[in-house]
Motif scaffolding. Sequence first.
Motif, short mmCIF file in Angstrom:
data_model
loop_
_atom_site.label_atom_id
_atom_site.label_comp_id
_atom_site.label_asym_id
_atom_site.label_seq_id
_atom_site.Cartn_x
_atom_site.Cartn_y
_atom_site.Cartn_z
N LEU A 49 0.84 -1.19 0.00
CA LEU A 49 0.00 0.00 0.00
C LEU A 49 0.88 1.24 0.00
O LEU A 49 1.77 1.38 0.85
CB LEU A 49 -0.92 0.01 1.23
CG LEU A 49 -1.90 -1.17 1.35
CD1 LEU A 49 -2.60 -1.14 2.70
CD2 LEU A 49 -2.92 -1.12 0.21
N ARG A 50 0.62 2.14 -0.94
CA ARG A 50 1.41 3.37 -1.01
C ARG A 50 0.95 4.38 0.04
O ARG A 50 -0.21 4.41 0.43
CB ARG A 50 1.29 3.99 -2.41
CG ARG A 50 1.87 3.14 -3.52
CD ARG A 50 1.78 3.86 -4.84
NE ARG A 50 0.40 4.25 -5.15
CZ ARG A 50 0.05 4.92 -6.24
NH1 ARG A 50 0.97 5.31 -7.10
NH2 ARG A 50 -1.22 5.23 -6.46
N ASN A 51 1.88 5.21 0.45
CA ASN A 51 1.58 6.25 1.44
C ASN A 51 1.42 7.58 0.71
O ASN A 51 2.27 8.47 0.80
CB ASN A 51 2.71 6.32 2.47
CG ASN A 51 2.40 7.31 3.58
OD1 ASN A 51 1.26 7.45 3.99
ND2 ASN A 51 3.43 7.99 4.07
N ASP A 52 0.32 7.71 -0.01
CA ASP A 52 0.13 8.92 -0.82
C ASP A 52 0.01 10.17 0.04
O ASP A 52 0.67 11.18 -0.21
CB ASP A 52 -1.11 8.76 -1.70
CG ASP A 52 -0.92 7.70 -2.77
OD1 ASP A 52 0.23 7.52 -3.22
OD2 ASP A 52 -1.91 7.05 -3.14
N ASP A 53 -0.83 10.10 1.07
CA ASP A 53 -1.00 11.27 1.94
C ASP A 53 -0.94 10.89 3.41
O ASP A 53 -1.03 11.76 4.27
CB ASP A 53 -2.33 11.97 1.65
CG ASP A 53 -3.53 11.04 1.76
OD1 ASP A 53 -3.34 9.88 2.19
OD2 ASP A 53 -4.65 11.46 1.42
N GLY A 54 -0.76 9.62 3.70
CA GLY A 54 -0.71 9.17 5.08
C GLY A 54 -2.08 8.90 5.67
O GLY A 54 -2.22 8.10 6.60
N GLN A 55 -3.12 9.56 5.15
CA GLN A 55 -4.44 9.45 5.75
C GLN A 55 -5.01 8.05 5.55
O GLN A 55 -5.57 7.45 6.48
CB GLN A 55 -5.38 10.50 5.15
CG GLN A 55 -6.78 10.46 5.77
CD GLN A 55 -7.66 11.57 5.22
OE1 GLN A 55 -7.23 12.41 4.43
NE2 GLN A 55 -8.93 11.56 5.62
N GLY A 56 -4.91 7.52 4.33
CA GLY A 56 -5.48 6.20 4.05
C GLY A 56 -4.89 5.11 4.91
O GLY A 56 -5.62 4.27 5.47
N LEU A 57 -3.57 5.10 5.08
CA LEU A 57 -2.91 4.09 5.90
C LEU A 57 -3.23 4.28 7.38
O LEU A 57 -3.42 3.30 8.11
CB LEU A 57 -1.40 4.12 5.68
CG LEU A 57 -0.90 3.68 4.29
CD1 LEU A 57 0.62 3.72 4.24
CD2 LEU A 57 -1.40 2.28 3.97
N ASN A 58 -3.30 5.53 7.82
CA ASN A 58 -3.65 5.78 9.22
C ASN A 58 -5.08 5.34 9.52
O ASN A 58 -5.35 4.79 10.59
CB ASN A 58 -3.49 7.27 9.54
CG ASN A 58 -2.05 7.63 9.84
OD1 ASN A 58 -1.33 6.89 10.51
ND2 ASN A 58 -1.62 8.80 9.36
N GLU A 59 -5.99 5.55 8.59
CA GLU A 59 -7.37 5.12 8.79
C GLU A 59 -7.47 3.60 8.82
O GLU A 59 -8.23 3.03 9.62
CB GLU A 59 -8.27 5.70 7.69
CG GLU A 59 -8.46 7.22 7.79
CD GLU A 59 -9.30 7.76 6.66
OE1 GLU A 59 -9.59 6.98 5.71
OE2 GLU A 59 -9.68 8.94 6.71
N LEU A 60 -6.71 2.93 7.95
CA LEU A 60 -6.70 1.48 7.96
C LEU A 60 -6.13 0.96 9.28
O LEU A 60 -6.68 0.03 9.89
CB LEU A 60 -5.88 0.94 6.79
CG LEU A 60 -5.68 -0.58 6.75
CD1 LEU A 60 -7.01 -1.30 6.64
CD2 LEU A 60 -4.77 -0.96 5.59
N GLY A 61 -5.02 1.56 9.73
CA GLY A 61 -4.44 1.15 11.00
C GLY A 61 -5.39 1.36 12.16
O GLY A 61 -5.50 0.50 13.06
N ALA A 62 -6.11 2.49 12.17
CA ALA A 62 -7.07 2.77 13.24
C ALA A 62 -8.21 1.76 13.23
O ALA A 62 -8.68 1.32 14.28
CB ALA A 62 -7.60 4.19 13.11
N ALA A 63 -8.66 1.36 12.02
CA ALA A 63 -9.75 0.40 11.92
C ALA A 63 -9.31 -0.98 12.43
O ALA A 63 -10.04 -1.64 13.17
CB ALA A 63 -10.24 0.30 10.48
N LEU A 64 -8.11 -1.40 12.05
CA LEU A 64 -7.61 -2.69 12.53
C LEU A 64 -7.44 -2.68 14.04
O LEU A 64 -7.78 -3.64 14.73
CB LEU A 64 -6.28 -3.00 11.85
CG LEU A 64 -6.29 -3.25 10.33
CD1 LEU A 64 -4.86 -3.42 9.82
CD2 LEU A 64 -7.13 -4.47 9.99
N ALA A 65 -6.89 -1.57 14.56
CA ALA A 65 -6.62 -1.48 15.99
C ALA A 65 -7.90 -1.47 16.81
O ALA A 65 -7.96 -2.05 17.91
CB ALA A 65 -5.79 -0.24 16.30
#
Length: 254
Positions: A49-65
């Motif tokens: 997964l690319r880190n285009d703006d950081g938001q998408g990966l942070n949201e995915l991490g928050a959902a998993l957590a």
Amino acid sequence: MAHLDWFGTAFHSTDGMQHLDVRQSGNGVLITSSPAEIDGAPAMWQLRLRNDDGQGLNELGAALASGRAHGLSVGQGPGYETVLMFMPDHPREGVGTLARVRTVGEIGGGVTIERRAERPMALWGEAGENLRRIVPRLSPDAPPVTEAENCLPCPGCGRPVYDSSPSHNLIGGPVPVLGLCRLCVDGSTLRHLRQAAVPIAPPAARCPGNHGRRHGVGRTPLDHGYRVTKRCPRRCPACPPRVTCRNDGCPIFI
């Protein structure tokens, strides 16, 4: 900057070890599920997964957590969209599924699950916490990754071992073993399985002809790391060929 990664394992009573690896990959992250399901067949799933703006990966991490459902668009084309979906407590309570789904047409059109990995919710939670830890430390100047990083399963436990992961060779037996993960080399894998009361070494049966050779009835290769085939020294009919470890003739499972 040091390479960032996290690794966790769950043990399934029938499917065995289920590994989950989260690591930096260029300017993004790489999530590896081993084993997983790709097009209906067991396989290792490498999700970059690319880190285009950081938001998408942070949201995915928050959902998993937090253990909540989440969807992330990862690709589009003429008439279709590819979505990464996290489904908590699916297919049963306490287990979550991460899947790559392709939808065709408008709402109500065809849906195809291309890849999926099921893991305990607690393991997804740890992965999410570590994903959130990794994302802020990704370098925006890091070049994107265009080729998959070489990865082989550890011959001891099946953990994905990348070129950037520490690995070791076991030499000294009749068959050298290459690419062992550090947890198998230092005994951590075997120790954790024993602490979790996972059945590892059922009692071995002695040679029915009383020839002093123990024959295998199912033992993990984690104990000594190498394998060799031996026969009963007298080759009696009651003693078929077995696979044994050279360490005091103890039986192992292949």
